[in-house]
Each structure stands twice: as structure tokens, then as C-alpha cells.
Design a protein around this motif. Sequence first.
Motif, mmCIF file in Angstrom:
data_model
loop_
_atom_site.group_PDB
_atom_site.id
_atom_site.type_symbol
_atom_site.label_atom_id
_atom_site.label_comp_id
_atom_site.label_asym_id
_atom_site.label_seq_id
_atom_site.Cartn_x
_atom_site.Cartn_y
_atom_site.Cartn_z
ATOM 1 N N GLN A 233 0.130 -0.948 -0.106
ATOM 2 C CA GLN A 233 -0.041 -0.434 0.454
ATOM 3 C C GLN A 233 1.505 1.428 -0.045
ATOM 4 O OE1 GLN A 233 -3.287 0.201 -0.325
ATOM 5 N NE2 GLN A 233 -2.692 2.559 -0.540
ATOM 6 N N ILE A 234 2.027 1.148 0.815
ATOM 7 C CA ILE A 234 3.047 2.953 0.612
ATOM 8 C C ILE A 234 3.468 3.038 -0.689
ATOM 9 C CG2 ILE A 234 5.391 3.318 1.862
ATOM 10 C CD1 ILE A 234 4.770 1.588 3.872
ATOM 11 N N ALA A 235 3.890 1.446 -1.617
ATOM 12 C CA ALA A 235 3.678 1.511 -3.304
ATOM 13 C C ALA A 235 3.363 2.528 -3.670
ATOM 14 C CB ALA A 235 4.405 0.373 -3.148
ATOM 15 N N TYR A 236 2.107 1.620 -3.555
ATOM 16 C CA TYR A 236 0.723 1.966 -4.502
ATOM 17 C C TYR A 236 0.595 3.680 -4.036
ATOM 18 C CZ TYR A 236 -0.176 -2.785 -5.229
ATOM 19 O OH TYR A 236 0.400 -4.714 -5.341
ATOM 20 N N ALA A 237 0.210 3.983 -3.068
ATOM 21 C CA ALA A 237 0.228 4.616 -2.741
ATOM 22 C C ALA A 237 1.062 6.108 -2.825
ATOM 23 C CB ALA A 237 -0.589 5.046 -1.659
ATOM 24 N N THR A 238 2.309 6.401 -2.839
ATOM 25 C CA THR A 238 3.085 7.498 -3.130
ATOM 26 C C THR A 238 3.406 6.616 -4.610
ATOM 27 O OG1 THR A 238 4.974 5.455 -2.935
ATOM 28 C CG2 THR A 238 4.560 6.988 -0.435
ATOM 29 N N GLY A 239 3.743 5.956 -5.292
ATOM 30 C CA GLY A 239 3.832 6.048 -6.163
ATOM 31 C C GLY A 239 2.845 6.705 -7.275
ATOM 32 N N ARG A 240 1.215 6.451 -7.018
ATOM 33 C CA ARG A 240 0.468 7.246 -7.459
ATOM 34 C C ARG A 240 0.459 8.223 -7.903
ATOM 35 N NH1 ARG A 240 -6.277 5.537 -8.527
ATOM 36 N NH2 ARG A 240 -6.456 7.998 -8.980
ATOM 37 N N LEU A 241 0.857 8.692 -6.103
ATOM 38 C CA LEU A 241 0.819 10.105 -5.695
ATOM 39 C C LEU A 241 1.945 11.324 -6.611
ATOM 40 C CD1 LEU A 241 0.028 13.302 -4.499
ATOM 41 C CD2 LEU A 241 1.456 12.303 -2.272
ATOM 42 N N ALA A 242 3.053 9.995 -6.283
ATOM 43 C CA ALA A 242 4.714 11.330 -7.411
ATOM 44 C C ALA A 242 4.612 11.164 -8.789
ATOM 45 C CB ALA A 242 5.402 10.273 -7.468
ATOM 46 N N GLY A 243 4.033 9.662 -9.303
ATOM 47 C CA GLY A 243 3.154 10.041 -11.071
ATOM 48 C C GLY A 243 2.012 11.005 -11.463
ATOM 49 N N GLU A 244 1.389 12.040 -10.485
ATOM 50 C CA GLU A 244 0.465 12.433 -10.178
ATOM 51 C C GLU A 244 0.803 13.815 -10.087
ATOM 52 O OE1 GLU A 244 -2.762 11.499 -7.923
ATOM 53 O OE2 GLU A 244 -3.627 10.518 -9.858
ATOM 54 N N SER A 245 1.739 14.164 -9.269
ATOM 55 C CA SER A 245 2.817 14.943 -9.435
ATOM 56 C C SER A 245 4.052 15.566 -10.467
ATOM 57 C CB SER A 245 3.162 14.970 -7.843
ATOM 58 O OG SER A 245 2.216 14.180 -7.208
ATOM 59 N N ALA A 246 4.404 14.296 -10.695
ATOM 60 C CA ALA A 246 5.500 14.725 -11.750
ATOM 61 C C ALA A 246 4.494 15.190 -12.759
ATOM 62 C CB ALA A 246 5.613 13.484 -11.831
ATOM 63 N N ALA A 247 3.379 14.778 -13.701
ATOM 64 C CA ALA A 247 2.158 15.083 -14.534
ATOM 65 C C ALA A 247 2.474 16.713 -14.924
ATOM 66 C CB ALA A 247 1.454 13.534 -14.984
#
Length: 248
Positions: A233-247
Motif C-alpha cells: 500500500q505504501i508503494a501504490y499510494a506514494t507511486g500514484r501520488l508521485a506520478g500524478e504530481s510529476a505529470a
Amino acid sequence: GMSYRATGSTGDGYTFAKAAGHTITPLLPSLVPLTAMDQDVPQLQGLSLKNVMLTVKDNSTRKEVYREMGEMLFTHFGISGPLVLSASAHMRQMSPGRYTVYIDMKPALDEETLDKRILRDLTEFTNKDIINSLGKLLPKKLIPVVIRRAGIELHTKCHTLTAEQRQALLTQIKHFSVDIQAFRPINEAIVTHGGVDVKDIDPRTMQSKLVKGLFFAGEVLDLDAYTGGFNLQIAYATGRLAGESAAL
């Protein structure tokens, strides 16, 4: 992360982050099996225990750092299984002998009730050797180890057992100890404890506070949790947030 190298991770992220000016907190294995100092533990290799209570004590502080009921496994090097993996997350200052694991084989029975149960079995097999008389109470592989630890000769007749010997037997069943030598190697751990210091990360975007346009996610960060899906869950949540923020 440094752990679980079968996934292809070798810890390069820490090197990259450090080169970019980030602080890397000490890297340790977490959710990892434990090696034992006790010479008789390898005799129990392959023995799985269910519904036992596992307690970990820090011998330096004399404090209890973990207690939980569940399943565990004896191995050729020490102990493993769900209870042990979770316990390892509380054993940060590892050194030989610092931690002792205590296993209550019969947590549902208090000492008085267990003593009556032992006495009943001894009475039933009154003329037999003690080693052949505990099969209803303990797994076969565990019986000789428990008897020896209680200071009882394996071929002692049940009817000759003293109250003191019976108490010693009870103590081993309720407080079977395993002195811990070390963690298993970090590449055998499920997760890595430590990593990029989260003080350097904006939690709203996962972007570095030091380098604009640099984002972090997952196990490279100093984030870890119990087994049971929490690290995913840590991986999914931080990964999604990082990806959306980078975009953006």
C-alpha cells in the motif's frame, strides 16, 4: 530497496538519492527471519507451530518489545514465519544475544491448568519413559528438546518425576527461549528499514525539497510496515501520488 533482490532491486536508488544531496537513514533488514544462538534449535528444523504466543525481550533494556499470537517455523538457522517476521521489525539495535524470543506453546492454558494436564498425561503413562509420554501435549520433534532443557533424563519413568521436575517441564512449555544471534542477510528480508529521509520529501507531492522535478516513491523512502499488504500500500499510494504530481 536493498531487500527482496529476486524482484531486481539492488539498492541503486539510495546511491542516486545520496548523489542528489539526500540523507539516507541507516539501512536494515525488516520482516526478516532470525538466526539463533541455541545449539538445539536446528534439531527442530521444519517444525511449524500454530496458535503460540511469541514474546521478544530486549536484554539490554530488560523491556518487552513485541508480543503476539500466531504461527512460526523453526529452520536450520533459527526461526521464521509470520510471527517472527513481524517481531523483527521491533528489533532495530541487533547484536548477538541482545534479544531473546520466548514461545508459549500453550497460551490458552494458565500454569495451574497446564500442570494438571501434564500430571494427567504422566499418570496415564505412569510406567513409560517421559520421552514417550508427551505426544498428546507437544509435537514429536519438540519433546526431547523440551525434556533436556528441563534437566530431565529422557528415559526417566513418568511415575518417578518429582514436583520440581514437573515444574521445570511446565516452564519450558510456557517459556521456551531462543537467544537471537542476528538477522538473516538483508537480501532475504521482505522490506528494507531505512532509506531516503522523509524530511527531505514534500508529502503532498512526493517531490524532493532539495531538487525540483525529482520525485520519490516506494521502498527507496524511509518507510516500512508490518507484513500483510501494508508495504504494498505504501508503494501504490506514494507511486500514484508521485506520478500524478510529476505529470502536472
